[in-house]
Design a protein around this motif. Structure first.
Motif, short mmCIF file in Angstrom:
data_model
loop_
_atom_site.label_atom_id
_atom_site.label_comp_id
_atom_site.label_asym_id
_atom_site.label_seq_id
_atom_site.Cartn_x
_atom_site.Cartn_y
_atom_site.Cartn_z
N ARG A 59 0.82 -1.33 -0.05
CA ARG A 59 0.05 0.10 -0.08
C ARG A 59 0.84 1.15 -0.01
N ASN A 74 -5.56 11.61 4.15
CA ASN A 74 -6.37 10.56 4.79
C ASN A 74 -7.50 10.02 4.03
N LYS A 75 -8.17 9.29 4.44
CA LYS A 75 -9.31 8.66 3.79
C LYS A 75 -10.01 9.64 2.76
O1 MRU Z 1 -7.74 2.63 3.70
P1 MRU Z 1 -7.52 2.44 5.08
O2 MRU Z 1 -8.62 1.95 5.74
O3 MRU Z 1 -6.32 2.07 5.54
O4 MRU Z 1 -7.57 4.07 5.19
C1 MRU Z 1 -7.34 4.46 6.93
C2 MRU Z 1 -7.43 5.77 6.95
O5 MRU Z 1 -7.60 6.77 6.07
C3 MRU Z 1 -7.43 6.19 8.44
O6 MRU Z 1 -8.30 7.48 8.50
C4 MRU Z 1 -5.96 6.65 8.58
O7 MRU Z 1 -5.19 5.47 8.66
C5 MRU Z 1 -5.71 7.29 10.16
S1 MRU Z 1 -6.02 5.92 11.42
C6 MRU Z 1 -5.29 5.99 12.62
#
Ligand code: MRU
Length: 324
Positions: free
Chosen positions: A84, A227-228
């Motif tokens: 990733r 972020n997401k």
């Molecule tokens: O694709 P993911 O589910 O790994 O994405 C996670 C996020 O975007 C979280 O908000 C981010 O990792 C912060 S978590 C502490």
């Protein structure tokens, strides 16, 4: 975190095997996945059995320890780094373990540091936390080794007996909010409601949200952060309606080599995640169903970048920073 009265971390090492809470099965069943080799652990990161920046950092550290112990340091490094691209915690962990004198000890240190950092973020963030909080994706215990980043201040506030209500963005396409954050909050007894991704501005405009708490996958040197997908939209809405917008992240999520948000590589995932949904049917079976027009295609960026100017403060284990 306690699950069924038993304390769990999301990622841990047990006699050469990496154990993970299987996040692809939640919220319908709570199972532990076992990865015996670095290839299996890397696959679990890639297929999101484990996800969330600090949790994949810890899993990557343990995967790298498996690779080193198997005498496959270079191969392991390459494979784990290819799983990733966006969360920098993974790259930091791989490098730390690959260069350590004792790979397993270093991987365990990374996991322990992560849990401690999140607890500290909880303590510092609690002081900024209002009663009605909006959060996006899952930045809780499941996304970290323990506690969470954005959810840690909420858990602290709740444990201190103060009023808390969490608006949980569903977070399409993979629905980490609706599936994982809601499950965690229920498990902890925190009052919440899942809202459709496009409902946040409605609640902000009505004055029903006191603050926004989100996590981060990579924070650039100038404070821009990935972020997401959907985080940027929430930050823009928060600015429009004067709602404080806080980013909670441990030091492992800061990328000093990355000058600004334009330099962050954004993962684009399979279109199937948008076109199909998995869920519990009325007959008790889990099925995958198509939720979009049969012949249409989709685009699926997994993250977006929010500019530093929209952030009220960054909450890290080292303190609260209002500017960069
Ligand atoms: O694709 P993911 O589910 O790994 O994405 C996670 C996020 O975007 C979280 O908000 C981010 O990792 C912060 S978590 C502490």
């Amino acid at each position: 975190m306690l699950v069924g009265k038993k304390p769990y971390r999301t990622v841990w090492w047990e006699r050469g095997t990496v154990k993970l809470v299987d996040q692809n099965l939640l919220p319908f069943s709570f199972r532990i996945a076992s990865c015996k080799t670095f290839r299996e652990t890397a696959r679990a990161i890639e297929n999101m059995t484990v996800r969330g920046a600090p949790a994949i950092g810890a899993a990557a550290g343990f995967a790298m320890a498996q690779a080193v112990l198997a005498g496959k340091t270079k191969e392991g490094e390459k494979l784990i780094k290819s799983t990733r691209p966006t969360a920098v915690d993974l790259f930091h962990a791989v490098e730390r373990v690959a260069n350590a004198d004792d790979a397993l000890e270093e991987a365990q240190t990374i996991a322990d540091e992560s849990a401690e950092a999140c607890e500290r973020i909880g303590k510092l963030g609690e002081k900024l936390c209002g009663a009605r909080i909006l959060t996006h994706c899952n930045a809780g215990w499941l996304a970290c080794v323990d506690w969470g980043t954005a959810l840690a201040p909420i858990y602290m506030r709740h444990r201190h007996g103060k009023r808390v209500f969490v608006y949980v963005d569903e977070t399409r396409p993979r629905s980490q909010g609706a599936r994982l954050t809601a499950w965690e909050l229920r498990n902890e007894g925190v009052a919440h409601a899942i809202i459709a991704d496009n409902a946040a501005a409605y609640f902000m405009k009505r004055g029903e949200i006191d603050c926004v708490f989100v996590g981060a996958d990579r924070i650039a040197k100038n404070g821009d952060f990935a972020n997401k997908i959907g985080t940027l939209e929430k930050a823009i809405c928060a600015r429009e309606f004067n709602v404080p917008f806080y980013v909670c992240a441990p030091s492992s999520t800061f990328d000093r080599k990355c000058a600004n948000g334009d330099k962050i590589r954004i993962e684009e995932r399979d279109e199937g995640e948008v076109l199909y949904q998995r869920g519990l049917c009325d007959d008790g079976k889990i099925r995958r169903v198509r939720v979009c027009s049969p012949k249409s295609h989709a685009r699926n960026p997994a993250f977006d970048v929010t500019p530093a100017k929209l952030v009220t403060a960054y909450v890290t284990e080292r303190g609260v920073f209002r500017s960069f």
